[in-house]
Design a protein around this motif. Structure first.
Motif: not given
Length: 297
Positions: A128-135, A199-201, A205-212, A226-233
């Protein structure tokens, strides 16, 4: 014993004498003789039979020549590898990515990089993006295709915009809006939303809240993932709609559809990020390839 001793010995052995070796090496014959004498003193054995006009290797000299050649080849190889390393042609590269960053451009970049740098070992790590930044900060990955860097990380990370991705509404094909060519986000005012876990992206998250918010409403959050695959499901299970870039979605079967958003700001950035403290020639080589492939505005 130095490599110079071995190189002088090899040239003398292969050319049958000190005079010819001196001419080939552009070194005084006395200097070569002195180096060979020092080598023999250190080894405690005569490497050449000097009894005849044309010197010949002794039994011990023949054995030592084989080992000397091996050492010199290894030394030359080490120098060549170091030069290639400085040019970013060999080494390892660990790339962080997410499903959101696995569009058709991603395999094309990897393919082009491997074509140009076949001796670089490439590894991919899905995060996830947050994990990217920490790694990136920890040095466990070298570079990442990720969402924009948070303000708290801008001092420790660098990034380049790769592309801005239009957002789409993911919904069931049976949804009343599913057959429209595009929609405005205000048309989703009464819909339950499936969102990325903040917490992960946080950027998504903030982009969607802002658009709304710009459309005059707060989204009713039915679930997060935490991932788009879960959102799709979750969308496929009928839990709500989700806003995702097209590259994040692999449609399964005939149950789902992506409807583009017509709102002017309905897009999200994808960046290439890295930590300058862990920068190396291989990373710079990859960055050069990737940025040449980025989508033109």
């Amino acid at each position: 014993m130095e490599l110079r001793h071995l190189r002088y010995f090899k040239v003398v052995a292969e050319n049958g004498g000190f005079a010819r070796a001196a001419r080939l090496l552009h070194v005084a014959q006395s200097a070569i003789s002195g180096q060979i004498h020092d080598l023999e003193e250190e080894l405690g054995v005569s490497l050449f039979d000097r009894a005849k006009r044309q010197i010949r290797l002794t039994y011990h000299g023949e054995l030592f020549l084989k080992d000397a050649k091996t050492v010199l080849v290894a030394a030359d190889g080490a120098v060549a590898n170091m030069q290639r390393s400085l040019r970013g042609e060999i080494g390892t590269l660990t790339i962080g990515f997410g499903v959101f960053a696995a569009g058709t451009y991603f395999p094309a970049i990897i393919k082009e990089f491997k074509r140009r740098f076949p001796d670089v070992q490439v590894s991919l790590v899905e995060m996830t993006p947050v994990m990217h930044h920490k790694a990136l900060q920890a040095g466990t990955i070298d570079i990442a295709f990720t969402r924009p860097i948070q303000p708290s990380d801008v001092q420790s990370l660098r990034f380049e915009l790769f592309q801005s991705e239009p957002l789409n509404a993911l919904m069931l094909k049976s949804h009343p809006l599913a057959k429209k060519r595009s929609i405005f986000i205000r048309e989703l005012v009464h819909e339950p939303f499936i969102l990325n876990d903040r917490n992960h992206s946080p950027v998504t998250f903030d982009k969607v809240i802002s658009l709304c918010g710009e459309a005059g409403f707060s989204p009713r959050i039915a679930a997060t993932s935490t991932a788009s695959t879960g959102m799709i499901a979750l969308v496929e299970a009928g839990e709500g709609v989700a806003l995702l870039p097209q590259g994040s979605v692999v449609l399964r079967g005939n149950e789902l559809v992506l409807v583009p958003l017509a709102d002017r700001m309905a897009s999200i950035d994808l960046v290439i990020a890295w930590a300058p403290q862990h920068e190396n020639p291989v990373l710079r080589s990859f960055l050069d390839v990737a940025l040449k492939k980025r989508r033109k505005p």
